[in-house]
Design a protein around this motif. Sequence first.
Motif, PDB file in Angstrom:
ATOM      1  N   SER A 153       1.209  -4.442   8.989  1.00  0.00           N
ATOM      2  CA  SER A 153       0.043  -4.464   9.108  1.00  0.00           C
ATOM      3  C   SER A 153      -0.512  -5.341  10.254  1.00  0.00           C
ATOM      4  O   SER A 153       0.491  -6.348  10.462  1.00  0.00           O
ATOM      5  CB  SER A 153      -1.125  -4.795   7.995  1.00  0.00           C
ATOM      6  OG  SER A 153      -2.329  -4.929   8.542  1.00  0.00           O
ATOM      7  N   SER A 191      -8.430  -5.203   8.401  1.00  0.00           N
ATOM      8  CA  SER A 191      -7.077  -4.632   7.968  1.00  0.00           C
ATOM      9  C   SER A 191      -6.516  -5.834   7.091  1.00  0.00           C
ATOM     10  O   SER A 191      -5.413  -5.661   6.445  1.00  0.00           O
ATOM     11  CB  SER A 191      -6.311  -4.267   9.073  1.00  0.00           C
ATOM     12  OG  SER A 191      -6.313  -5.284  10.080  1.00  0.00           O
ATOM     13  N   GLU A 200      -4.485  -3.650   4.559  1.00  0.00           N
ATOM     14  CA  GLU A 200      -4.380  -2.336   4.949  1.00  0.00           C
ATOM     15  C   GLU A 200      -3.244  -2.040   5.643  1.00  0.00           C
ATOM     16  O   GLU A 200      -2.763  -2.683   6.799  1.00  0.00           O
ATOM     17  CB  GLU A 200      -5.789  -1.762   5.961  1.00  0.00           C
ATOM     18  CG  GLU A 200      -6.646  -0.941   5.328  1.00  0.00           C
ATOM     19  CD  GLU A 200      -7.526  -0.266   6.257  1.00  0.00           C
ATOM     20  OE1 GLU A 200      -7.370  -0.637   7.309  1.00  0.00           O
ATOM     21  OE2 GLU A 200      -8.717   0.119   5.989  1.00  0.00           O
ATOM     22  N   LEU A 201      -2.298  -1.134   5.061  1.00  0.00           N
ATOM     23  CA  LEU A 201      -0.826  -0.784   5.747  1.00  0.00           C
ATOM     24  C   LEU A 201      -0.962  -0.068   7.222  1.00  0.00           C
ATOM     25  O   LEU A 201      -1.978   0.791   7.002  1.00  0.00           O
ATOM     26  CB  LEU A 201       0.076  -0.009   4.812  1.00  0.00           C
ATOM     27  CG  LEU A 201       0.527  -0.908   3.600  1.00  0.00           C
ATOM     28  CD1 LEU A 201       1.463  -0.184   2.686  1.00  0.00           C
ATOM     29  CD2 LEU A 201       1.123  -2.060   3.989  1.00  0.00           C
ATOM     30  N   GLN A 202       0.004  -0.236   7.848  1.00  0.00           N
ATOM     31  CA  GLN A 202      -0.293   0.604   9.068  1.00  0.00           C
ATOM     32  C   GLN A 202       0.731   1.589   9.277  1.00  0.00           C
ATOM     33  O   GLN A 202       1.393   1.863   9.891  1.00  0.00           O
ATOM     34  CB  GLN A 202       0.221  -0.661  10.294  1.00  0.00           C
ATOM     35  CG  GLN A 202      -0.802  -0.523  11.555  1.00  0.00           C
ATOM     36  CD  GLN A 202      -0.575  -1.668  12.392  1.00  0.00           C
ATOM     37  OE1 GLN A 202       0.448  -2.317  12.226  1.00  0.00           O
ATOM     38  NE2 GLN A 202      -1.608  -1.798  13.361  1.00  0.00           N
TER      39      GLN A 202
END
Lengths: 513, 98, 516
Positions: A221, A229, A42-44
Amino acid sequence: MSATTMSGEPISATTAAEHGVDLLQGDTGEWELVVGLEVHVELQTRTKMWCGCSTDFGADPNTNVCPVCTGQPGALPVVNEQAVRDATLLGLALNGEIAPICRFHRKNYFYPDLAKNYQISQYDVPLVNDGWLDVEVPTGDGQSVSRRVRIERLHMEEDTGKSLHVGDTGRLHGADRSLIDYNRCGIPLLEIVSRPDIHDADTAQAYLRELQSIVRATGVSDARMEEGSIRCDANVSVRRPGDELGTRTEIKNLNSIRSLGRAIAYEAQRQIGVIEDGGTIVMETRHWDEGRGVTETLRVKESVTDYRYFPDPDLVEITSPAEKVEAIRTLLPELPAASRARLGEAGVTPEQAAAIIATGLLPWFDDAVAAGADGAAAANWLVGDIAGQLSAEGLRIEAAGLTGAHVAELIALIEDGTLSTKLAKQVVAGVIDARGAKGPAQVAEDQGLRQVSDEGELRTIVEQVVAANADTVEAIRGGNDKAIGALVGQVMKETRGQADPRKTNELLREVIG
Amino acid sequence: MALSADEVRHVARLARLALTDAEVEALAPQLSQILAYAEQVGEVAAQDVEPTTHPFALRDVSRPDEPQPSLPREDVLAAAPHAEQDRFGVPRIVSEEG
Amino acid sequence: MVLTRLSAVELAQKLRTKDVSAVEVVEAHLERIAAIDGVVADGDVWRAVPADELTSRDIHAYLHVTAAAAREHAADVDRRRAAGDDLGPLAGVPLALKDVLTMRGAPTTVGSRMLEGWLPPYDATVTERLRAADLVVLGKTNMDEFAMGSSTENSAYGPTRNPWDLGRVPGGSSGGSAAAVAGLMAPLSIGTDTGGSIRQPAALTGIVGAKPTYGTVSRYGLVAFASSLDQAGPFARTVEDAAHLQTLIHGHDPRDSTSITDTPADLLTTLRDGIDGLRIGVVTELQGDGYEPGVRRVFEQALERFERLGAKIVEVSLPHAGYGLPAYYLIAPSEASSNLARFDGVRYGLRVDAPTAEEMNAATRAAGFGPEVKRRIMIGTHALSSGYYDAYYLQASKVRTLIARDFASAFEQADVLVSPTSPTVAFGLGDKTADPLAMYLNDVATVPASLAGTPALSLPAGTAEAPDAPQATLPVGLQIMAPLLRDDLMYRVGWAFESDLGFTPIPAGDTAVEVA
């Protein structure tokens, strides 16, 4: 089902022999384990993949939602440019080729947590192709061996919402209804697909650990498995050496790097057992049960699973001209392999180096060294006592307020004799208690933590102790050298532990003569 | 090509449509007729032709990573056939995801 | 002065000079709607009477009439005009919105049971722009369910009738919007066109309707049928009115990734420049067999008129145009099968209860979608499925490329292309409902421009008899297609034709529409 990649080419796997991995011994002969990993990150980014909703973790249910991410009729997606940059950066960090033109496809399937009942993903033209990762696999004797795992592709897609299963068990099975929160729906997700180049559980674990470290190093991430994540599914099969690839199963619910290793080891043995008993492996998804240490059938992959991929007509192609890719390449930070080499040169052991990188402590290490600390000492403190105390307190280092400068200050206080190792640990506790508001010197001063190494002061105490323990002194003089320990203990008691042990020993021997 | 009733049922499953037997019986010839008509596209020699998915070859349309206001939760849940605990409620889910 | 007979430009002029107020204009239209459309004229939002209570005298153009909001907006426009505010060129002019565009404050049903009563939580970009320009929305208009159809008979809320002959269809899918304008229940309306859904009803109801260049009007808030084809556009009784309305809604929208960033053509400056010396291409493949004799006769007369006006008629070919309809009936259903997957009983709209989520989805979709929508979902699902994708969707997408290339080379020989808009005049209610494929053939002339994305306009070219009614007087539409982003050219040609023809786009001899 023929073994091909998404773009239709035949899957090429390495062999265990090429990687120097031992074969598995079954009752009827040797087996080769073949594993490929699918990792989701999951990208931040600040906002979701297709809309301006926040990606904050832990918000109240259905508060980070809008017409786009809840699939309202008429709503349309627009690509988050930062997500494309982040994906490109990670692709470069994984030695991948960035596609000059890529596009988005729709993957059609019905599931209540998928607001549009299709997931926007990439199919025949992903952003990144043909990367690789060299992973250091520990060999158990303090050494390690380097193995290359090829990466087939990295593509961009979107996350789904979260379902809360209401009923007796809290799990999907046995629930009588499910409640959906779309906060996570539409968060940018990268899928990184390895080639089936992994032939043992250790390499699988090392690959995931290395990938996690690279993701963190690039800053795209926080890659926390416990928060989801970063997630990993394993495709596992076995074959006789030299044979075609066997039928694979997909293992889900791997919640830690440790689970990954255990699940692969279990699944390999299960498959060997099934085949050796005359059975066949079914292409299916299996669920890892952490408590029982087994994989279980989740669902047989029906031949009707048909995602009906087609180009998403709501989105347009993304181009990555060479100048754009090179500009992003300049943003690449030092990657874990280079960090490990650098730490090695600074006198840090390979295990400590790996720990510093894996736990994200490299910036603290670098700050400590920049502030004058010896590398080996800084590493010792960071992965030793400091990590231990933080873990006991359940704190992250940033939350504890500890800085690299604090570490350097602490080491300087030890080196100049102000603190013993034992006192230094108390000082670390004090800095953490103050959440970094006080540095080591301040804590030592406030708490009167100071090693007595002033020779005059210590000599007076030593002389008192010698005078008061005539019997012990006699014994020492009589050749019982170990008895000196009792006198050191007495001096420590008199100084409330603040005497320099080495100096005390010297003075005792001198006074006793 | 003519679609059989079983093929119609298979497509209906993919499309998640509960069709009655009568609907299946009615649809099979209708869909077959429409497909037979549409299959004319196969007469065109187009092996080397690039497919068009957009009339306009736009590229690189994106937005900056800047948060925009979300909708009030009440507005989103207002249309839900069933809402509970600030979430969208559905009956028991049988299949596994994706 | 009958306000409902005036064009938007005429109304705007009278509003500017304060000869009439916006409130008076709105009231005149509401009065006519209440008289002839079959609504329960009661409360803030008037509803159409239920399908089974509609009479053969009800035009049924509107599904919901936002009476209170329209009155309030009109009063606000009047106040601001009185205060000397600088208002937009059509401020205070009322219009009707196809029920496929979201608008807060009233239901958006898309003509489907699936979304009965759905109150969208946001406004479409087109809706926002109309409001910003102070056009007063009178209500949401009837349509074929999910814009799938060519007669408006696929509406879950009952068919709309053609104001020229209440026994005939107004075309579709934007039949409600077309009938509202033709029936003098709005001077302007918005429709959407995927394969002809603006142009064909405009032709069948004797008004002007335009499909702008794909990508010039935002699709944000347009409930998708086929994303790569859907485009909103204007209906009006004059070419100039349509050009004004398109001007208010086109232009780049960052919320639609397929929205073109180029500044759209100025549609008004060159409107009256005439067509002397222009090359008008007659498309070989879009005439002849399959077109009714009356339609062919009016089309021939139109070509003569163009020549009289100084244009040069050239014969051009779109070699792959014949494959347009088969390609369209693969591409559009494929996209629709995916676009309509979101209607599953979870987040909005209808839910039919069942023990499991999967059964609930399937039962909801079975109950919420009508037969034509189901047919297209089935065709599209099949066309995208494993083993069929290459022969169906992919091949159709390649044919689409060839059609676009055909247009590009045709526009090297001609400035605009013309054809009849529809092969037929308005046909009788129920005449084609039993045969889906026969219904699809209505789109034969309009689909090529949809696939190519080029702008195309339909305007009245005259009247003709129907094959089943030799005495009937029914409008015939002329289609003008222009190169991509040259929407200005089709309006210019259309204006020249219209001013020479002198067509009065008001149906005569029918008591239902003679109330005014």
